[in-house]
Design an enzyme around this catalytic site. Structure first.
Site, PDB file in Angstrom:
ATOM      1  N   CYS A  16     -29.092 -22.928 -33.178  1.00 31.73           N
ATOM      2  CA  CYS A  16     -30.180 -23.653 -32.512  1.00 31.73           C
ATOM      3  C   CYS A  16     -31.515 -22.911 -32.468  1.00 31.73           C
ATOM      4  O   CYS A  16     -32.502 -23.392 -33.016  1.00 31.73           O
ATOM      5  CB  CYS A  16     -29.742 -24.020 -31.095  1.00 31.73           C
ATOM      6  SG  CYS A  16     -28.208 -24.963 -31.101  1.00 31.73           S
TER       7      CYS A  16
ATOM      8  N   LEU B 190     -26.598 -28.400 -23.814  1.00 34.51           N
ATOM      9  CA  LEU B 190     -25.410 -27.557 -23.569  1.00 34.51           C
ATOM     10  C   LEU B 190     -25.454 -26.291 -24.410  1.00 34.51           C
ATOM     11  O   LEU B 190     -26.044 -26.256 -25.483  1.00 34.51           O
ATOM     12  CB  LEU B 190     -24.124 -28.341 -23.864  1.00 34.51           C
ATOM     13  CG  LEU B 190     -23.790 -28.785 -25.292  1.00 34.51           C
ATOM     14  CD1 LEU B 190     -23.190 -27.678 -26.137  1.00 34.51           C
ATOM     15  CD2 LEU B 190     -22.821 -29.944 -25.238  1.00 34.51           C
TER      16      LEU B 190
ATOM     17  N   GLU C 181     -29.623 -32.896 -26.057  1.00 32.72           N
ATOM     18  CA  GLU C 181     -28.515 -32.190 -25.409  1.00 32.72           C
ATOM     19  C   GLU C 181     -28.927 -30.739 -25.136  1.00 32.72           C
ATOM     20  O   GLU C 181     -29.503 -30.091 -25.993  1.00 32.72           O
ATOM     21  CB  GLU C 181     -27.268 -32.234 -26.332  1.00 32.72           C
ATOM     22  CG  GLU C 181     -26.049 -31.589 -25.743  1.00 32.72           C
ATOM     23  CD  GLU C 181     -25.793 -32.061 -24.320  1.00 32.72           C
ATOM     24  OE1 GLU C 181     -25.524 -33.247 -24.118  1.00 32.72           O
ATOM     25  OE2 GLU C 181     -25.869 -31.223 -23.383  1.00 32.72           O
TER      26      GLU C 181
ATOM     27  N   VAL D 122     -21.454 -30.303 -30.484  1.00 33.11           N
ATOM     28  CA  VAL D 122     -22.030 -31.185 -29.453  1.00 33.11           C
ATOM     29  C   VAL D 122     -21.208 -32.472 -29.343  1.00 33.11           C
ATOM     30  O   VAL D 122     -20.809 -32.871 -28.255  1.00 33.11           O
ATOM     31  CB  VAL D 122     -23.515 -31.514 -29.768  1.00 33.11           C
ATOM     32  CG1 VAL D 122     -24.041 -32.593 -28.822  1.00 33.11           C
ATOM     33  CG2 VAL D 122     -24.376 -30.262 -29.631  1.00 33.11           C
TER      34      VAL D 122
ATOM     35  N   ARG E   4     -22.920 -19.135 -37.349  1.00 32.14           N
ATOM     36  CA  ARG E   4     -24.161 -19.589 -37.975  1.00 32.14           C
ATOM     37  C   ARG E   4     -25.342 -18.762 -37.448  1.00 32.14           C
ATOM     38  O   ARG E   4     -25.497 -18.597 -36.251  1.00 32.14           O
ATOM     39  CB  ARG E   4     -24.393 -21.082 -37.698  1.00 32.14           C
ATOM     40  CG  ARG E   4     -23.464 -21.970 -38.498  1.00 32.14           C
ATOM     41  CD  ARG E   4     -23.616 -23.416 -38.130  1.00 32.14           C
ATOM     42  NE  ARG E   4     -23.151 -23.697 -36.782  1.00 32.14           N
ATOM     43  CZ  ARG E   4     -23.292 -24.871 -36.174  1.00 32.14           C
ATOM     44  NH1 ARG E   4     -23.899 -25.864 -36.779  1.00 32.14           N
ATOM     45  NH2 ARG E   4     -22.823 -25.050 -34.952  1.00 32.14           N
TER      46      ARG E   4
ATOM     47  N   GLY F 160     -31.093  -7.599 -26.695  1.00 30.09           N
ATOM     48  CA  GLY F 160     -29.989  -7.666 -27.647  1.00 30.09           C
ATOM     49  C   GLY F 160     -30.477  -7.518 -29.072  1.00 30.09           C
ATOM     50  O   GLY F 160     -31.609  -7.084 -29.312  1.00 30.09           O
TER      51      GLY F 160
HETATM   52  C1  UGA Z   1     -28.964 -22.832 -26.898  1.00 29.44           C
HETATM   53  C2  UGA Z   1     -29.552 -23.280 -25.552  1.00 29.44           C
HETATM   54  O1  UGA Z   1     -29.281 -22.301 -24.550  1.00 29.44           O
HETATM   55  C3  UGA Z   1     -28.960 -24.632 -25.111  1.00 29.44           C
HETATM   56  O2  UGA Z   1     -29.606 -25.059 -23.936  1.00 29.44           O
HETATM   57  C4  UGA Z   1     -29.191 -25.652 -26.235  1.00 29.44           C
HETATM   58  O3  UGA Z   1     -28.589 -26.897 -25.918  1.00 29.44           O
HETATM   59  C5  UGA Z   1     -28.573 -25.137 -27.526  1.00 29.44           C
HETATM   60  O4  UGA Z   1     -29.178 -23.862 -27.862  1.00 29.44           O
HETATM   61  C6  UGA Z   1     -28.855 -26.151 -28.602  1.00 29.44           C
HETATM   62  O5  UGA Z   1     -30.032 -26.367 -28.915  1.00 29.44           O
HETATM   63  O6  UGA Z   1     -27.921 -26.836 -29.037  1.00 29.44           O
HETATM   64  P1  UGA Z   1     -26.669 -21.690 -27.686  1.00 29.44           P
HETATM   65  O7  UGA Z   1     -27.324 -21.602 -29.039  1.00 29.44           O
HETATM   66  O8  UGA Z   1     -25.279 -22.197 -27.578  1.00 29.44           O
HETATM   67  O9  UGA Z   1     -27.556 -22.615 -26.711  1.00 29.44           O
HETATM   68  O10 UGA Z   1     -26.653 -20.224 -27.098  1.00 29.44           O
HETATM   69  P2  UGA Z   1     -27.431 -19.389 -25.973  1.00 29.44           P
HETATM   70  O11 UGA Z   1     -26.455 -19.017 -24.953  1.00 29.44           O
HETATM   71  O12 UGA Z   1     -28.676 -20.039 -25.545  1.00 29.44           O
HETATM   72  O13 UGA Z   1     -27.809 -18.089 -26.836  1.00 29.44           O
HETATM   73  C7  UGA Z   1     -28.663 -18.161 -27.965  1.00 29.44           C
HETATM   74  C8  UGA Z   1     -28.906 -16.783 -28.535  1.00 29.44           C
HETATM   75  O14 UGA Z   1     -29.730 -16.014 -27.657  1.00 29.44           O
HETATM   76  C9  UGA Z   1     -27.629 -15.959 -28.732  1.00 29.44           C
HETATM   77  O15 UGA Z   1     -27.739 -15.244 -29.948  1.00 29.44           O
HETATM   78  C10 UGA Z   1     -27.618 -15.009 -27.545  1.00 29.44           C
HETATM   79  O16 UGA Z   1     -26.913 -13.823 -27.759  1.00 29.44           O
HETATM   80  C11 UGA Z   1     -29.108 -14.765 -27.372  1.00 29.44           C
HETATM   81  N1  UGA Z   1     -29.509 -14.341 -25.999  1.00 29.44           N
HETATM   82  C12 UGA Z   1     -29.329 -15.188 -24.956  1.00 29.44           C
HETATM   83  C13 UGA Z   1     -30.067 -13.088 -25.809  1.00 29.44           C
HETATM   84  O17 UGA Z   1     -30.244 -12.298 -26.760  1.00 29.44           O
HETATM   85  N2  UGA Z   1     -30.445 -12.728 -24.530  1.00 29.44           N
HETATM   86  C14 UGA Z   1     -30.292 -13.550 -23.471  1.00 29.44           C
HETATM   87  O18 UGA Z   1     -30.662 -13.156 -22.347  1.00 29.44           O
HETATM   88  C15 UGA Z   1     -29.709 -14.806 -23.690  1.00 29.44           C
END
Ligand code: UGA
Length: 438
Positions: A262, A153, A151, A12, A329, A255
């Site tokens: 997060c 993102l 945040e 971040v 992680r 998935g």
């Molecule tokens: C997540 C949030 O989307 C962000 O908005 C937030 O800022 C961030 O956490 C945080 O708190 O810092 P991130 O962890 O980077 O972001 O990843 P995501 O793209 O949200 O995916 C999270 C998990 O959910 C991954 O393991 C992904 O594979 C899974 N996922 C996501 C699914 O299994 N299905 C989906 O449809 C979407």
């Protein structure tokens, strides 16, 4: 132009600093890790993130972005952003605030003149107040406000999300910092929603958002399990329900369970926050439970195909917690690999990930062999397990893959690959949310 310091140069902090510097602000990024600062000063971005290297080089050259290991230098800025980690405490499952408290304690005696301290790290409700009290106790003369700007993102899309956020939430119990914050966020005016709230609300918005998205994922994963039994197809279901604008199509991809730094941490922390306030969060509790169970179920799913093979060789594509990141992680892929090794001692695993090999090695050591590319990983394999949704896996040459494998079996827990094409090539292909023989 605002003078900003960012304390903590992780997934971040670093993109945030780069983005503010790119907008013409004077940014200094501070980190205790001298080796990291040395690399950053030498022009190395230290983490994998789309669009970051180009922008990083640009702002370094402009002189708008600088690095330091000194808190005294960071304390000099008008706006001080705290972006250190708040990892899960493995025993209590609460957010561990030791790094936040350490920053506040170190910063407090160094503050001179009015300062705006922004907490960007994800922190439990009330942390802003706690930080303010801590600073005030150490330095009663300090003139400051503590603001919460969570945040949102996503890793992998940090720069895009920083430039195009749906909303910017600013939680402050004081009017004084608002003019400067409005000046800082002026470039987003008219493009993103600026929401001003109480500090506690901003802190909770972050947890409530992440837990909601996690819940959406656990929900679609449960529906996916149902599809496998009743003959429906989860891909149709996700489309069909996502077309309802009240639901939306995002975060409906089935998935292996959500992972990363997060969602697992924040769902647990929210549960514990609510618990402290005497509020039951049964939806969040079930989300966490279902997600944990899923990673075990995925390992069993793979093992079902190889249980009768002597010394089976499993090719694993993907170790990162999702595509477009080198972050491992709480990666479902790592947990699936560990679970598989736990239930089948005879298994050999050959792994490949486009970016996460180095980080994966710190968690898996020599439990798996690390292959230079996706074709090397499938060489002599009995089964290919697709565990991360990297785009390049879908684009692979599967005729070549077939020629390298001992058995043409694929378990795709990301529903990433082209089923028709694989069947034409003679693969037995298993994906989520569909009855095996349909
Ligand atoms: C997540 C949030 O989307 C962000 O908005 C937030 O800022 C961030 O956490 C945080 O708190 O810092 P991130 O962890 O980077 O972001 O990843 P995501 O793209 O949200 O995916 C999270 C998990 O959910 C991954 O393991 C992904 O594979 C899974 N996922 C996501 C699914 O299994 N299905 C989906 O449809 C979407």
């Amino acid at each position: 132009m605002v003078k900003i310091s960012i304390i903590g140069t992780g997934y971040v902090g670093l993109p945030t600093g780069v983005n503010f510097a790119n907008l013409g602000n004077e940014v200094i990024c501070m980190d205790k890790d001298a080796a990291k600062i040395e690399k950053l000063n030498a022009g190395k971005t230290v983490l994998y993130e789309n669009e970051l290297p180009e922008l990083f080089n640009k702002v370094l050259k402009s002189g708008k972005l600088k690095f330091t290991t000194q808190m005294l230098v960071a304390a000099d800025a008008e706006l001080i952003f705290i972006t250190v980690g708040t990892p899960i405490n493995p025993e209590t499952k609460e957010a561990d605030l030791q790094y936040i408290r350490a920053v506040a304690s170190e910063l407090a005696p160094l503050l001179t003149g009015y300062k705006i301290i922004v907490i960007k790290s994800t922190v439990p409700v009330g942390t802003g107040a706690e930080v303010a009290n801590l600073i005030h106790t150490i330095n009663p003369q300090a003139e400051f406000d503590v603001v919460s700007i969570p945040e949102f993102l996503r890793e992998g899309f940090a720069i895009y999300d920083l430039q195009n956020p749906d909303r910017i939430v600013i939680g402050s119990d004081s009017e004084r910092p608002l003019a400067k914050l409005k000046e800082l966020y002026e470039p987003w005016k008219g493009r993103s929603h600026l929401l001003f709230t109480k500090r506690e609300s901003a802190e909770l918005i972050k947890y409530a958002s992440n837990a909601f998205l996690a819940m959406k994922i656990s929900y679609i994963n449960e529906i996916s399990d149902l599809c496998e039994q009743c003959g429906a197809d989860i891909e149709d279901i996700a489309k069909g329900i996502g077309l309802d604008s009240r639901i939306g199509h995002k975060f409906l991809r089935t998935g292996p369970g959500y992972g990363g730094s997060c969602f697992p941490k924040d769902t647990n922390a929210l549960y514990m926050i609510a618990n402290k306030f005497g509020v039951e969060m049964s939806l969040v509790a079930t989300t966490i439970k279902r997600n944990e169970a899923r990673k075990v179920a995925m390992a069993r799913r793979i093992n079902n195909y190889i249980v009768n093979i002597n010394s089976p060789v499993v090719a694993v594509w993907g170790l990162a917690f999702k595509a477009d990141t080198d972050d491992v992680r709480d990666s479902p892929a790592i947990e699936i690999v560990n679970n598989l090794l736990g239930i089948n001692y005879a298994v050999t695993i050959k792994a490949f990930d486009p970016q996460a090999m180095e980080n994966a090695r710190t968690l898996l050591g020599n439990k798996v062999s690390y292959c230079p590319d996706l074709y090397a990983a499938v060489e002599g394999a009995d089964i290919l397990a697709v565990l991360t949704d990297w785009h390049e896996f879908a684009e692979a040459d599967f005729a070549k893959v077939a020629s390298h494998m001992r058995n043409k079996l694929i378990v795709d827990v990301r529903n990433l690959l082209n089923e028709e094409k694989l069947k034409q090539l003679g693969f037995v292909y298993n994906r989520l949310g569909k009855r095996q023989n349909d």
